[in-house]
Design an enzyme around this catalytic site. Structure first.
Site, PDB file in Angstrom:
ATOM      1  N   ASP A  43      12.379  92.181 -28.159  1.00  0.00           N
ATOM      2  CA  ASP A  43      13.382  92.184 -29.219  1.00  0.00           C
ATOM      3  C   ASP A  43      14.716  92.603 -28.592  1.00  0.00           C
ATOM      4  OD1 ASP A  43      15.067  92.947 -31.341  1.00  0.00           O
ATOM      5  OD2 ASP A  43      13.383  93.620 -32.561  1.00  0.00           O
ATOM      6  N   ILE A  44      15.726  91.813 -28.821  1.00  0.00           N
ATOM      7  CA  ILE A  44      17.035  92.078 -28.206  1.00  0.00           C
ATOM      8  C   ILE A  44      17.589  93.438 -28.633  1.00  0.00           C
ATOM      9  CG2 ILE A  44      18.397  90.908 -30.014  1.00  0.00           C
ATOM     10  CD1 ILE A  44      19.196  90.276 -26.410  1.00  0.00           C
TER      11      ILE A  44
ATOM     12  N   TYR B  67      20.112  77.213 -35.035  1.00  0.00           N
ATOM     13  CA  TYR B  67      20.993  76.148 -34.554  1.00  0.00           C
ATOM     14  C   TYR B  67      20.236  74.997 -33.881  1.00  0.00           C
ATOM     15  CZ  TYR B  67      25.299  78.611 -35.868  1.00  0.00           C
ATOM     16  OH  TYR B  67      26.338  79.202 -36.565  1.00  0.00           O
TER      17      TYR B  67
ATOM     18  N   VAL C 242      18.699  86.762 -34.677  1.00  0.00           N
ATOM     19  CA  VAL C 242      19.219  87.805 -33.792  1.00  0.00           C
ATOM     20  C   VAL C 242      20.372  88.552 -34.479  1.00  0.00           C
ATOM     21  CG1 VAL C 242      20.548  88.129 -31.662  1.00  0.00           C
ATOM     22  CG2 VAL C 242      18.538  86.640 -31.665  1.00  0.00           C
ATOM     23  N   ASP C 243      21.248  87.800 -35.102  1.00  0.00           N
ATOM     24  CA  ASP C 243      22.434  88.357 -35.756  1.00  0.00           C
ATOM     25  C   ASP C 243      22.028  89.381 -36.829  1.00  0.00           C
ATOM     26  OD1 ASP C 243      25.119  88.565 -36.283  1.00  0.00           O
ATOM     27  OD2 ASP C 243      25.311  86.630 -37.286  1.00  0.00           O
TER      28      ASP C 243
ATOM     29  N   SER D  31      21.274  79.647 -29.641  1.00  0.00           N
ATOM     30  CA  SER D  31      21.210  78.316 -30.284  1.00  0.00           C
ATOM     31  C   SER D  31      19.801  77.759 -30.485  1.00  0.00           C
ATOM     32  CB  SER D  31      22.043  77.258 -29.521  1.00  0.00           C
ATOM     33  OG  SER D  31      23.416  77.432 -29.735  1.00  0.00           O
ATOM     34  N   THR D  32      18.760  78.488 -30.051  1.00  0.00           N
ATOM     35  CA  THR D  32      17.415  77.890 -30.134  1.00  0.00           C
ATOM     36  C   THR D  32      16.656  78.246 -31.417  1.00  0.00           C
ATOM     37  OG1 THR D  32      16.275  79.724 -29.013  1.00  0.00           O
ATOM     38  CG2 THR D  32      17.195  77.989 -27.612  1.00  0.00           C
ATOM     39  N   GLY D  33      17.333  78.938 -32.342  1.00  0.00           N
ATOM     40  CA  GLY D  33      16.684  79.269 -33.618  1.00  0.00           C
ATOM     41  C   GLY D  33      17.295  78.419 -34.728  1.00  0.00           C
TER      42      GLY D  33
HETATM   43  N1  AR6 Z   1      15.270  89.386 -30.415  1.00  0.00           N
HETATM   44  C1  AR6 Z   1      15.253  88.369 -29.536  1.00  0.00           C
HETATM   45  N2  AR6 Z   1      15.195  87.078 -29.896  1.00  0.00           N
HETATM   46  C2  AR6 Z   1      15.162  86.817 -31.229  1.00  0.00           C
HETATM   47  C3  AR6 Z   1      15.192  87.821 -32.212  1.00  0.00           C
HETATM   48  C4  AR6 Z   1      15.252  89.174 -31.762  1.00  0.00           C
HETATM   49  N3  AR6 Z   1      15.282  90.192 -32.610  1.00  0.00           N
HETATM   50  N4  AR6 Z   1      15.165  87.223 -33.435  1.00  0.00           N
HETATM   51  C5  AR6 Z   1      15.117  85.888 -33.231  1.00  0.00           C
HETATM   52  N5  AR6 Z   1      15.097  85.636 -31.894  1.00  0.00           N
HETATM   53  P1  AR6 Z   1      18.857  82.595 -33.867  1.00  0.00           P
HETATM   54  P2  AR6 Z   1      20.935  80.603 -33.162  1.00  0.00           P
HETATM   55  C6  AR6 Z   1      15.087  84.330 -31.184  1.00  0.00           C
HETATM   56  O1  AR6 Z   1      18.520  81.810 -35.087  1.00  0.00           O
HETATM   57  O2  AR6 Z   1      19.939  79.509 -33.049  1.00  0.00           O
HETATM   58  C7  AR6 Z   1      22.161  83.346 -37.464  1.00  0.00           C
HETATM   59  O3  AR6 Z   1      22.013  83.269 -38.855  1.00  0.00           O
HETATM   60  C8  AR6 Z   1      14.732  83.108 -31.973  1.00  0.00           C
HETATM   61  O4  AR6 Z   1      13.322  82.911 -31.955  1.00  0.00           O
HETATM   62  O5  AR6 Z   1      18.992  84.064 -33.979  1.00  0.00           O
HETATM   63  O6  AR6 Z   1      22.001  80.712 -32.123  1.00  0.00           O
HETATM   64  C9  AR6 Z   1      23.619  83.449 -37.041  1.00  0.00           C
HETATM   65  O7  AR6 Z   1      24.384  84.162 -37.964  1.00  0.00           O
HETATM   66  C10 AR6 Z   1      15.452  82.008 -31.201  1.00  0.00           C
HETATM   67  O8  AR6 Z   1      14.692  81.574 -30.073  1.00  0.00           O
HETATM   68  O9  AR6 Z   1      20.266  82.084 -33.230  1.00  0.00           O
HETATM   69  C11 AR6 Z   1      24.039  82.006 -36.952  1.00  0.00           C
HETATM   70  O10 AR6 Z   1      24.427  81.490 -38.216  1.00  0.00           O
HETATM   71  C12 AR6 Z   1      16.692  82.703 -30.652  1.00  0.00           C
HETATM   72  O11 AR6 Z   1      16.435  84.101 -30.777  1.00  0.00           O
HETATM   73  C13 AR6 Z   1      22.791  81.302 -36.470  1.00  0.00           C
HETATM   74  O12 AR6 Z   1      21.692  82.121 -36.899  1.00  0.00           O
HETATM   75  C14 AR6 Z   1      17.988  82.367 -31.360  1.00  0.00           C
HETATM   76  O13 AR6 Z   1      17.773  82.220 -32.764  1.00  0.00           O
HETATM   77  C15 AR6 Z   1      22.728  81.199 -34.959  1.00  0.00           C
HETATM   78  O14 AR6 Z   1      21.601  80.432 -34.596  1.00  0.00           O
END
Ligand code: AR6
Length: 175
Positions: free
Chosen positions: A9-10, A125, A32-33, A121-123
């Site tokens: 977890d980040i 996005y 993550v955000d 970007s892999t969630g």
């Molecule tokens: N720690 C590490 N990795 C994580 C965690 C965590 N706690 N939670 C999710 N991941 P995403 P994006 C992984 O959606 O695609 C937000 O609403 C997850 O499995 O967090 O860049 C923002 O506000 C995936 O592989 O980011 C933006 O609107 C990766 O982190 C939008 O999502 C990224 O997933 C950004 O989307």
């Protein structure tokens, strides 16, 4: 520079700076955000609001990065970057690479020596892991930076596998 891959977890990383996969509003979201703002507390959002009022009234552009306090996180700083939304019809890899090089440039300005990245970007996005991982790894390896340790923090096994493959391919190490 050393690259580490860890499953986790980040928000629990004990590094100088963690990178947030934000959106251009800088005002929070899911994934993550959401986790960073939940665990890091209100100081991060307060600083994001100030950044919107001063430096980025129209939001942080895709591919750019900006730093705030780490609030209650173990990390001292959060570096917010905005990844591209995946599009099959358009190559947005330069923007995804830019998230990494710009985050490291901001880390250098802060004096951060260890930085943890999620798989930007892999969630939400939608970037396929197999496309995003080599872009992220190559961008970091090619960056001109004082950062000594870059840790990719991968949330699940699929992400860990994709980054492991990308790192082996980029460094020519046998798997
Ligand atoms: N720690 C590490 N990795 C994580 C965690 C965590 N706690 N939670 C999710 N991941 P995403 P994006 C992984 O959606 O695609 C937000 O609403 C997850 O499995 O967090 O860049 C923002 O506000 C995936 O592989 O980011 C933006 O609107 C990766 O982190 C939008 O999502 C990224 O997933 C950004 O989307």
């Amino acid at each position: 520079m050393r690259i580490e891959l860890v499953r986790g977890d980040i928000t629990s990383q004990e590094v100088d700076a963690v990178v947030n996969a934000a959106n251009s509003s800088l005002l929070g979201g899911g994934g993550v955000d959401g986790a960073i703002h939940r665990r890091g507390g209100p100081a991060i959002l307060a600083e994001c609001r100030r950044i919107r009022e001063t430096r980025y009234p129209d939001g942080l552009p895709t591919g750019q990065a900006v730093a705030t306090t780490g609030g209650d996180l173990p990390a001292r700083w959060v570096i917010h970057t905005v990844g591209p939304v995946y599009a099959r019809s358009q190559d947005r890899s330069a923007l995804l690479a830019s998230c990494h090089t710009e985050s490291l440039r901001v880390a250098d300005e802060l004096g951060a020596r260890s930085v943890a990245f999620p798989a930007v970007s892999t969630g939400a996005y939608g970037y396929p892991l197999d496309e995003a991982a080599p872009i992220a790894v190559r961008a970091v390896l090619g960056a001109d930076t004082q950062v000594e340790v870059v840790r990719f923090v991968l949330f699940d096994e699929a992400a860990e596998r994709a980054f492991d493959r990308a790192l082996r391919e980029a460094t020519g190490q046998p798997g």
